[in-house]
Design an enzyme around this catalytic site. Structure first.
Site, PDB file in Angstrom:
ATOM      1  N   ARG A  15     130.362 122.288  20.411  1.00  0.00           N
ATOM      2  CA  ARG A  15     128.792 123.202  20.500  1.00  0.00           C
ATOM      3  C   ARG A  15     128.875 123.906  19.630  1.00  0.00           C
ATOM      4  O   ARG A  15     128.623 123.431  17.915  1.00  0.00           O
ATOM      5  CB  ARG A  15     129.423 123.949  21.729  1.00  0.00           C
ATOM      6  CG  ARG A  15     129.857 123.513  22.889  1.00  0.00           C
ATOM      7  CD  ARG A  15     130.043 123.502  23.749  1.00  0.00           C
ATOM      8  NE  ARG A  15     131.765 124.421  23.525  1.00  0.00           N
ATOM      9  CZ  ARG A  15     132.996 125.304  24.287  1.00  0.00           C
ATOM     10  NH1 ARG A  15     132.350 125.854  25.099  1.00  0.00           N
ATOM     11  NH2 ARG A  15     133.701 125.481  23.760  1.00  0.00           N
ATOM     12  N   LYS A  75     133.011 128.992  19.456  1.00  0.00           N
ATOM     13  CA  LYS A  75     134.485 130.381  19.357  1.00  0.00           C
ATOM     14  C   LYS A  75     134.651 130.933  18.960  1.00  0.00           C
ATOM     15  O   LYS A  75     133.894 131.787  17.902  1.00  0.00           O
ATOM     16  CB  LYS A  75     135.619 129.204  19.446  1.00  0.00           C
ATOM     17  CG  LYS A  75     135.109 127.473  19.772  1.00  0.00           C
ATOM     18  CD  LYS A  75     135.594 128.308  20.913  1.00  0.00           C
ATOM     19  CE  LYS A  75     137.655 127.974  21.496  1.00  0.00           C
ATOM     20  NZ  LYS A  75     137.610 127.869  23.150  1.00  0.00           N
ATOM     21  N   TYR A  94     132.813 133.957  22.295  1.00  0.00           N
ATOM     22  CA  TYR A  94     134.033 133.153  22.611  1.00  0.00           C
ATOM     23  C   TYR A  94     135.166 134.296  22.149  1.00  0.00           C
ATOM     24  O   TYR A  94     135.124 133.459  20.507  1.00  0.00           O
ATOM     25  CB  TYR A  94     134.616 132.667  23.662  1.00  0.00           C
ATOM     26  CG  TYR A  94     133.359 131.865  24.924  1.00  0.00           C
ATOM     27  CD1 TYR A  94     133.489 132.743  25.681  1.00  0.00           C
ATOM     28  CD2 TYR A  94     132.913 130.399  24.523  1.00  0.00           C
ATOM     29  CE1 TYR A  94     132.821 131.755  26.909  1.00  0.00           C
ATOM     30  CE2 TYR A  94     132.033 129.723  25.658  1.00  0.00           C
ATOM     31  CZ  TYR A  94     132.429 130.660  26.380  1.00  0.00           C
ATOM     32  OH  TYR A  94     131.606 130.181  27.641  1.00  0.00           O
ATOM     33  N   HIS A  96     138.377 135.593  23.310  1.00  0.00           N
ATOM     34  CA  HIS A  96     140.166 135.391  23.924  1.00  0.00           C
ATOM     35  C   HIS A  96     140.534 136.383  23.196  1.00  0.00           C
ATOM     36  O   HIS A  96     141.903 135.970  22.712  1.00  0.00           O
ATOM     37  CB  HIS A  96     140.119 133.893  23.970  1.00  0.00           C
ATOM     38  CG  HIS A  96     139.501 133.434  24.716  1.00  0.00           C
ATOM     39  ND1 HIS A  96     139.282 133.790  26.520  1.00  0.00           N
ATOM     40  CD2 HIS A  96     138.232 132.332  24.977  1.00  0.00           C
ATOM     41  CE1 HIS A  96     138.289 133.418  26.635  1.00  0.00           C
ATOM     42  NE2 HIS A  96     137.907 132.051  25.592  1.00  0.00           N
ATOM     43  N   GLU A 118     133.333 136.349  26.680  1.00  0.00           N
ATOM     44  CA  GLU A 118     133.975 135.893  28.246  1.00  0.00           C
ATOM     45  C   GLU A 118     134.626 137.171  28.902  1.00  0.00           C
ATOM     46  O   GLU A 118     134.777 137.424  30.304  1.00  0.00           O
ATOM     47  CB  GLU A 118     135.976 135.924  27.973  1.00  0.00           C
ATOM     48  CG  GLU A 118     136.432 136.483  27.460  1.00  0.00           C
ATOM     49  CD  GLU A 118     136.360 136.097  25.617  1.00  0.00           C
ATOM     50  OE1 GLU A 118     135.073 135.705  25.239  1.00  0.00           O
ATOM     51  OE2 GLU A 118     136.900 137.031  25.236  1.00  0.00           O
ATOM     52  N   ASP A 270     144.188 126.391  31.092  1.00  0.00           N
ATOM     53  CA  ASP A 270     143.824 127.132  30.022  1.00  0.00           C
ATOM     54  C   ASP A 270     144.619 128.449  30.463  1.00  0.00           C
ATOM     55  O   ASP A 270     144.699 128.794  29.856  1.00  0.00           O
ATOM     56  CB  ASP A 270     142.310 127.026  29.555  1.00  0.00           C
ATOM     57  CG  ASP A 270     141.790 127.250  30.705  1.00  0.00           C
ATOM     58  OD1 ASP A 270     141.931 127.589  32.072  1.00  0.00           O
ATOM     59  OD2 ASP A 270     140.316 127.885  30.418  1.00  0.00           O
TER      60      ASP A 270
HETATM   61  N1  NAD Z   1     140.536 123.289  31.160  1.00  0.00           N
HETATM   62  C1  NAD Z   1     138.944 123.256  31.052  1.00  0.00           C
HETATM   63  O1  NAD Z   1     138.750 123.429  30.009  1.00  0.00           O
HETATM   64  C2  NAD Z   1     138.531 124.603  31.904  1.00  0.00           C
HETATM   65  C3  NAD Z   1     136.641 124.820  31.583  1.00  0.00           C
HETATM   66  C4  NAD Z   1     136.742 125.975  32.391  1.00  0.00           C
HETATM   67  C5  NAD Z   1     137.654 126.534  33.361  1.00  0.00           C
HETATM   68  N2  NAD Z   1     138.800 126.109  33.674  1.00  0.00           N
HETATM   69  C6  NAD Z   1     139.802 127.322  34.181  1.00  0.00           C
HETATM   70  O2  NAD Z   1     139.616 126.735  35.573  1.00  0.00           O
HETATM   71  C7  NAD Z   1     139.963 127.497  36.363  1.00  0.00           C
HETATM   72  C8  NAD Z   1     139.385 127.951  37.901  1.00  0.00           C
HETATM   73  O3  NAD Z   1     138.315 128.298  36.719  1.00  0.00           O
HETATM   74  P1  NAD Z   1     136.916 128.961  37.888  1.00  0.00           P
HETATM   75  O4  NAD Z   1     135.978 129.489  37.420  1.00  0.00           O
HETATM   76  O5  NAD Z   1     137.111 128.148  39.005  1.00  0.00           O
HETATM   77  O6  NAD Z   1     137.874 130.104  38.925  1.00  0.00           O
HETATM   78  P2  NAD Z   1     137.496 131.011  39.942  1.00  0.00           P
HETATM   79  O7  NAD Z   1     138.141 132.474  40.205  1.00  0.00           O
HETATM   80  O8  NAD Z   1     135.736 130.606  40.728  1.00  0.00           O
HETATM   81  O9  NAD Z   1     138.157 130.180  41.643  1.00  0.00           O
HETATM   82  C9  NAD Z   1     139.461 130.060  41.024  1.00  0.00           C
HETATM   83  C10 NAD Z   1     140.188 130.206  42.856  1.00  0.00           C
HETATM   84  O10 NAD Z   1     141.098 130.622  42.937  1.00  0.00           O
HETATM   85  C11 NAD Z   1     141.739 130.006  44.038  1.00  0.00           C
HETATM   86  N3  NAD Z   1     142.661 130.881  43.716  1.00  0.00           N
HETATM   87  C12 NAD Z   1     143.911 131.799  43.066  1.00  0.00           C
HETATM   88  N4  NAD Z   1     144.762 131.945  43.600  1.00  0.00           N
HETATM   89  C13 NAD Z   1     144.937 130.408  44.790  1.00  0.00           C
HETATM   90  C14 NAD Z   1     146.481 130.236  45.596  1.00  0.00           C
HETATM   91  N5  NAD Z   1     147.305 130.599  45.533  1.00  0.00           N
HETATM   92  N6  NAD Z   1     146.078 129.121  46.664  1.00  0.00           N
HETATM   93  C15 NAD Z   1     144.732 128.429  46.125  1.00  0.00           C
HETATM   94  N7  NAD Z   1     143.573 129.355  45.110  1.00  0.00           N
HETATM   95  C16 NAD Z   1     143.848 130.219  45.118  1.00  0.00           C
HETATM   96  C17 NAD Z   1     140.825 131.960  44.544  1.00  0.00           C
HETATM   97  O11 NAD Z   1     140.838 132.520  45.473  1.00  0.00           O
HETATM   98  C18 NAD Z   1     139.120 131.127  43.727  1.00  0.00           C
HETATM   99  O12 NAD Z   1     138.930 130.951  44.999  1.00  0.00           O
HETATM  100  C19 NAD Z   1     140.478 128.582  35.558  1.00  0.00           C
HETATM  101  O13 NAD Z   1     141.750 129.139  35.080  1.00  0.00           O
HETATM  102  C20 NAD Z   1     139.368 128.349  33.991  1.00  0.00           C
HETATM  103  O14 NAD Z   1     140.299 129.060  33.234  1.00  0.00           O
HETATM  104  C21 NAD Z   1     139.381 124.910  32.263  1.00  0.00           C
END
Ligand code: NAD
Length: 371
Positions: A15, A75, A94, A96, A118, A270
Site C-alpha cells: 500500500r 506501516k 499506522y 501500533h 489506529e 491480529d
Molecule cells: N487479519 C486482518 O488482516 C484484519 C484486518 C482488519 C481487522 N482485523 C481484526 O478483526 C477483528 C474484528 O474487527 P472489527 O473492526 O470487526 O471489530 P468490531 O469492534 O467492529 O467488532 C467486534 C465484535 O465482536 C463482538 N464480540 C466481542 N466479544 C464477543 C464474544 N465473546 N462473542 C461474540 N461476539 C463478541 C463485539 O460485540 C463486536 O460486535 C479485530 O481483531 C481486528 O483487528 C484483522
C-alpha cells in the site's frame, strides 16, 4: 508544507500513504508533495500518475524524509528508516507502538511528532482509520473462504450459493462488528445460509433489521458456538474486545467436531485469534489444516488487495492529512480532540495512555503538550 510519501519497505506491504488524487488536492491547497519513485506502483499508481497530479518524484527515501516537514506512510517505520528520524518531523501512519519498545524509544529520542492512525477517534468514539481495513478484511474473508472450500485448495468441494435443487453452504460468522457485518453482506450476496453470533443483543437487533431477517442471528455462548461450528462449512472469526486478546470462542474440541474440509478464516488473528487452533500465517504461506479443517489466518489480509486497500485507507486518512498540512500539527491537534487521541509522541514526550500502560512508562496527555 512539504509532504513526503516514501515507498513502503516492510515485507509484503504494497500500500501507499497518498494516492494521485490526494496529491492533486494537496497541490491545489498550495503544498509540495515529494513521492519516492515507485511508491504507488504495487497499488496500481505509477510514478507518472503522481507526476501528472503535481507531485515531485524523488529517487531515494533519504531525500523524501530529509526534505519534508510531514511524512505520511502506511506501516510503522522499520529499522533502516530510523536514520531518517529528526526533531520536529511529523509522522502520520499506522504505528501500533504498544508492543514496540525499541521503536518508541527511537521516536522519543529523536523528538518526532507521531500521530498513529489506529488511535485516532471520531466524534462517535469509533476508530475511523481502522474501520476501512476491517471492511476490506470482512468482505475478503468470504471470498477467501469460498476459494478454500474448493476441492483443489483442500476444502470439501462445496459452492457457497448451491444451485437450484442443491442447498447452499452454511457460513458461521463470529462477531457482528465491522468485519462480521461486511462478511455477512458478501455471504448473503453469494446465496449462503448465514448465521452470525455476537454477545451484544442490540447489535443483533440492528443486524436483523439491516439484513431484513435474511441473516440468522444468535446470542454468543459456548453452546451456540459449538452447534453452529459443527454445522458450518465456513467459519469466519471477527470478534474484538478493544485493547485485549481475542476470546477463544472456538475450542480445539469444537474444531475436531467440524466437518472435514470445512474452512476457518480467523480474521481476528491480529489480536491472537478467536479459534484455539489458529496461529498467524502470511500471504506467502496462508493456510494449514488441523483435524481436516482448513485454517486461513493471515494477519494483514488487506495487503492482498493493495489497490482497494490503499483507496479505502486514504479515503479515511486524507481529510486528516489535509488539515495537518493546512494548519500544522499543533493547531490541527488543538482543533480536533479525536485527532489528538492519535498523538503518540510529541517532541520527546510519550502522549498515549495505552502505549504507556503496555510499556509501563510515564506519559503526558496530548492536551498538556499542545497548549
Ligand atoms: N487479519 C486482518 O488482516 C484484519 C484486518 C482488519 C481487522 N482485523 C481484526 O478483526 C477483528 C474484528 O474487527 P472489527 O473492526 O470487526 O471489530 P468490531 O469492534 O467492529 O467488532 C467486534 C465484535 O465482536 C463482538 N464480540 C466481542 N466479544 C464477543 C464474544 N465473546 N462473542 C461474540 N461476539 C463478541 C463485539 O460485540 C463486536 O460486535 C479485530 O481483531 C481486528 O483487528 C484483522
Amino acid at each position: 508544507m512539504i509532504i513526503g510519501v516514501p515507498r513502503e519497505i516492510k515485507d509484503n506491504e504494497a500500500r501507499v500513504g497518498v494516492t494521485p488524487a490526494g496529491v492533486k488536492a494537496l497541490a491545489e491547497a498550495g503544498h509540495t508533495v515529494l513521492v519516492e519513485t515507485q511508491a504507488g506502483e504495487q497499488s496500481g499508481f505509477p510514478d507518472e500518475s503522481y507526476q501528472n497530479a503535481g507531485a515531485e518524484i524523488v529517487g531515494d527515501a533519504g531525500h523524501v524524509w530529509g526534505n519534508s516537514a510531514l511524512v505520511v506512510k502506511v506501516k510503522e517505520p522499520i529499522e533502516p528508516e530510523y536514520v531518517y528520524f529528526r526533531e520536529g518531523l511529523i509522522l502520520f501512519t499506522y504505528l501500533h507502538l504498544a508492543p514496540m519498545r525499541a521503536l518508541t524509544d527511537k521516536l522519543l529520542e529523536s523528538k518526532m511528532i507521531c500521530i498513529a492512525y489506529e488511535t485516532v477517534r471520531d466524534s462517535r468514539g469509533t476508530l475511523p482509520l481502522l474501520t476501512p481495513m476491517s471492511e476490506v478484511a470482512g468482505r475478503m474473508s468470504v471470498q477467501v473462504g469460498a476459494n478454500y472450500l474448493e476441492k483443489e485448495r483442500g476444502g470439501r468441494g462445496i459452492l457457497l450459493g448451491g444451485v437450484p435443487g442443491v442447498p447452499p453452504a452454511h457460513v458461521a460468522i463470529l462477531g457482528g462488528g465491522i468485519v462480521g457485518t461486511n462478511a455477512a453482506r458478501i455471504a448473503l450476496g453469494l446465496g449462503a445460509r448465514t448465521t452470525l453470533i455476537d454477545m451484544n443483543l442490540n447489535r443483533l437487533r440492528e443486524l436483523d433489521d439491516i439484513f431484513n431477517g435474511r441473516l440468522y442471528t444468535l446470542a454468543s455462548n459456548s453452546y451456540n458456538v459449538a452447534q453452529v461450528t459443527r454445522e458450518a462449512d465456513l467459519v469466519i472469526g471477527g470478534v474484538l474486545i478493544p485493547g485485549a486478546t481475542a476470546p477463544k470462542l472456538v475450542t480445539r474440541a469444537m474444531v475436531a467436531e467440524m466437518k472435514k474440509g470445512a474452512v476457518i478464516v480467523d480474521v481476528a488473528i491480529d489480536q491472537g485469534g478467536c479459534v484455539e487452533t489458529a496461529r498467524p500465517t502470511s500471504h506467502s504461506n496462508p493456510s494449514y489444516k488441523v483435524d481436516g479443517v482448513v485454517h486461513y489466518c493471515v494477519t494483514n489480509m488487506p495487503g492482498a488487495v493493495p489497490n482497494t486497500s490503499t483507496l479505502a485507507l486514504t479515503n479515511s486518512t486524507f481529510p486528516y492529512l489535509l488539515r495537518l498540512a493546512n494548519l500544522g500539527a499543533r493547531d490541527a491537534l488543538r482543533q480536533d480532540a479525536g485527532l489528538a487521541e492519535g498523538l503518540n509522541t510529541w517532541l520527546g514526550t510519550l502522549t498515549h495512555g495505552g502505549v504507556a500502560e503496555s510499556q509501563q512508562r510515564a506519559w503526558t496527555a496530548p492536551a498538556n503538550v499542545i497548549k
